[in-house]
Design a protein around this motif. Structure first.
Motif, PDB file in Angstrom:
ATOM      1  N   GLN A  59     -46.232-200.621 -36.221  1.00 40.29           N
ATOM      2  CA  GLN A  59     -45.254-200.960 -37.248  1.00 40.29           C
ATOM      3  C   GLN A  59     -44.795-202.401 -37.042  1.00 40.29           C
ATOM      4  N   SER A  60     -45.021-203.238 -38.023  1.00 40.29           N
ATOM      5  CA  SER A  60     -44.574-204.649 -37.984  1.00 40.29           C
ATOM      6  C   SER A  60     -45.038-205.362 -36.719  1.00 40.29           C
ATOM      7  N   GLY A  61     -46.264-205.112 -36.299  1.00 38.95           N
ATOM      8  CA  GLY A  61     -46.811-205.771 -35.125  1.00 38.95           C
ATOM      9  C   GLY A  61     -46.444-205.138 -33.802  1.00 38.95           C
ATOM     10  N   ASN A  62     -45.644-204.069 -33.842  1.00 37.47           N
ATOM     11  CA  ASN A  62     -45.226-203.381 -32.628  1.00 37.47           C
ATOM     12  C   ASN A  62     -45.963-202.052 -32.472  1.00 37.47           C
ATOM     13  N   VAL A  63     -46.015-201.576 -31.248  1.00 27.79           N
ATOM     14  CA  VAL A  63     -46.586-200.268 -30.942  1.00 27.79           C
ATOM     15  C   VAL A  63     -45.429-199.344 -30.588  1.00 27.79           C
ATOM     16  N   LEU A  64     -45.355-198.205 -31.270  1.00 32.82           N
ATOM     17  CA  LEU A  64     -44.309-197.220 -31.035  1.00 32.82           C
ATOM     18  C   LEU A  64     -44.931-195.922 -30.581  1.00 32.82           C
ATOM     19  N   ALA A  65     -44.186-195.139 -29.806  1.00 30.55           N
ATOM     20  CA  ALA A  65     -44.691-193.858 -29.306  1.00 30.55           C
ATOM     21  C   ALA A  65     -43.597-192.805 -29.382  1.00 30.55           C
ATOM     22  N   ARG A  66     -44.064-191.555 -29.448  1.00 28.11           N
ATOM     23  CA  ARG A  66     -43.160-190.412 -29.292  1.00 28.11           C
ATOM     24  C   ARG A  66     -43.980-189.252 -28.751  1.00 28.11           C
ATOM     25  N   ALA A  67     -43.326-188.417 -27.970  1.00 29.55           N
ATOM     26  CA  ALA A  67     -43.999-187.280 -27.373  1.00 29.55           C
ATOM     27  C   ALA A  67     -44.320-186.261 -28.462  1.00 29.55           C
ATOM     28  N   LEU A 100     -57.914-188.393 -23.664  1.00 30.53           N
ATOM     29  CA  LEU A 100     -56.875-189.207 -24.287  1.00 30.53           C
ATOM     30  C   LEU A 100     -56.362-188.578 -25.575  1.00 30.53           C
ATOM     31  N   THR A 101     -57.063-187.574 -26.100  1.00 32.96           N
ATOM     32  CA  THR A 101     -56.630-186.945 -27.354  1.00 32.96           C
ATOM     33  C   THR A 101     -55.971-185.584 -27.156  1.00 32.96           C
ATOM     34  N   THR A 102     -56.318-184.878 -26.086  1.00 32.64           N
ATOM     35  CA  THR A 102     -55.727-183.554 -25.856  1.00 32.64           C
ATOM     36  C   THR A 102     -54.915-183.480 -24.567  1.00 32.64           C
ATOM     37  N   GLY A 103     -55.184-184.374 -23.620  1.00 30.33           N
ATOM     38  CA  GLY A 103     -54.518-184.350 -22.323  1.00 30.33           C
ATOM     39  C   GLY A 103     -55.149-183.408 -21.313  1.00 30.33           C
ATOM     40  N   GLN A 104     -56.126-182.627 -21.743  1.00 31.44           N
ATOM     41  CA  GLN A 104     -56.758-181.624 -20.871  1.00 31.44           C
ATOM     42  C   GLN A 104     -57.651-182.283 -19.827  1.00 31.44           C
ATOM     43  N   CYS A 105     -57.634-181.730 -18.606  1.00 27.90           N
ATOM     44  CA  CYS A 105     -58.506-182.196 -17.540  1.00 27.90           C
ATOM     45  C   CYS A 105     -59.879-181.567 -17.703  1.00 27.90           C
ATOM     46  N   ALA A 164     -56.652-175.987 -15.411  1.00 29.97           N
ATOM     47  CA  ALA A 164     -55.255-175.746 -15.051  1.00 29.97           C
ATOM     48  C   ALA A 164     -54.441-177.042 -15.064  1.00 29.97           C
ATOM     49  N   LEU A 165     -55.119-178.186 -15.093  1.00 34.80           N
ATOM     50  CA  LEU A 165     -54.442-179.481 -15.090  1.00 34.80           C
ATOM     51  C   LEU A 165     -54.473-180.105 -16.478  1.00 34.80           C
ATOM     52  N   SER A 166     -53.365-180.721 -16.868  1.00 33.54           N
ATOM     53  CA  SER A 166     -53.313-181.459 -18.123  1.00 33.54           C
ATOM     54  C   SER A 166     -52.140-182.426 -18.079  1.00 33.54           C
ATOM     55  N   VAL A 167     -52.170-183.395 -18.978  1.00 29.86           N
ATOM     56  CA  VAL A 167     -51.069-184.344 -19.136  1.00 29.86           C
ATOM     57  C   VAL A 167     -50.583-184.265 -20.577  1.00 29.86           C
ATOM     58  N   ASP A 168     -49.327-184.608 -20.792  1.00 36.45           N
ATOM     59  CA  ASP A 168     -48.804-184.671 -22.151  1.00 36.45           C
ATOM     60  C   ASP A 168     -49.379-185.902 -22.846  1.00 36.45           C
ATOM     61  N   ILE A 169     -49.574-185.783 -24.137  1.00 43.04           N
ATOM     62  CA  ILE A 169     -50.025-186.918 -24.925  1.00 43.04           C
ATOM     63  C   ILE A 169     -48.886-187.356 -25.842  1.00 43.04           C
ATOM     64  N   PHE A 170     -48.951-188.601 -26.270  1.00 42.71           N
ATOM     65  CA  PHE A 170     -47.925-189.182 -27.115  1.00 42.71           C
ATOM     66  C   PHE A 170     -48.559-189.651 -28.409  1.00 42.71           C
ATOM     67  N   ILE A 213     -55.184-196.826 -30.258  1.00 42.91           N
ATOM     68  CA  ILE A 213     -54.271-196.932 -29.128  1.00 42.91           C
ATOM     69  C   ILE A 213     -53.875-195.509 -28.750  1.00 42.91           C
ATOM     70  N   PHE A 214     -53.916-195.208 -27.469  1.00 41.37           N
ATOM     71  CA  PHE A 214     -53.640-193.868 -26.968  1.00 41.37           C
ATOM     72  C   PHE A 214     -52.564-193.942 -25.894  1.00 41.37           C
ATOM     73  N   ALA A 215     -51.782-192.884 -25.768  1.00 38.65           N
ATOM     74  CA  ALA A 215     -50.765-192.817 -24.729  1.00 38.65           C
ATOM     75  C   ALA A 215     -50.703-191.397 -24.171  1.00 38.65           C
ATOM     76  N   ILE A 216     -50.687-191.317 -22.846  1.00 34.01           N
ATOM     77  CA  ILE A 216     -50.581-190.044 -22.122  1.00 34.01           C
ATOM     78  C   ILE A 216     -49.595-190.236 -20.979  1.00 34.01           C
TER      79      ILE A 216
END
Length: 108
Positions: free
Chosen positions: A98-106, A77-82, A87-93, A37-40
């Motif tokens: 945990q216990s059937g839930n998906v948690l994220a943090r920057a 999805l792993t570095t955020g780099q375009c 010059a373009l990129s996105v932050d990744i999380f 699971i990935f988050a950006i």
């Protein structure tokens, strides 16, 4: 930043993106089965529009990317780099399950 619960893992559709709020930020979350699971950031930095969760998923050179649905730039999805414009990129999380839930943090 502390961990934020996004949803139950079973609520995430396979091999597609969904938008979520994490600490007041629009985040694109992708459940890619065994690949993980990935988050950006959901905001496309080329346009400022919150659309990356609706982008096309692909693998290029053994790396996972999402292509913006507007101008088709590919964001890792792993570095955020375009891929097309360093010059373009996105932050990744960071994601954890945990216990059937998906948690994220920057990542700092």
């Amino acid at each position: 930043m502390s961990w934020v619960t996004i949803c139950e893992e079973s609520a995430l559709p396979a091999n597609r993106g969904v938008a979520a709020w994490v600490a007041g930020r629009a985040v694109a979350v992708f459940h890619l089965g065994e690949a993980g699971i990935f988050a950006i950031d959901n905001i496309d930095p080329a346009t400022g529009v919150s659309v990356l969760s609706r982008g096309l998923l692909c693998e290029l050179n053994n790396e996972l990317f999402v292509a913006s649905p507007i101008h088709k730039q590919h964001y890792s999805l792993t570095t955020g780099q375009c891929l097309e414009n360093e010059a373009l990129s996105v932050d990744i999380f960071e994601i954890k399950r945990q216990s059937g839930n998906v948690l994220a943090r920057a990542l700092a």
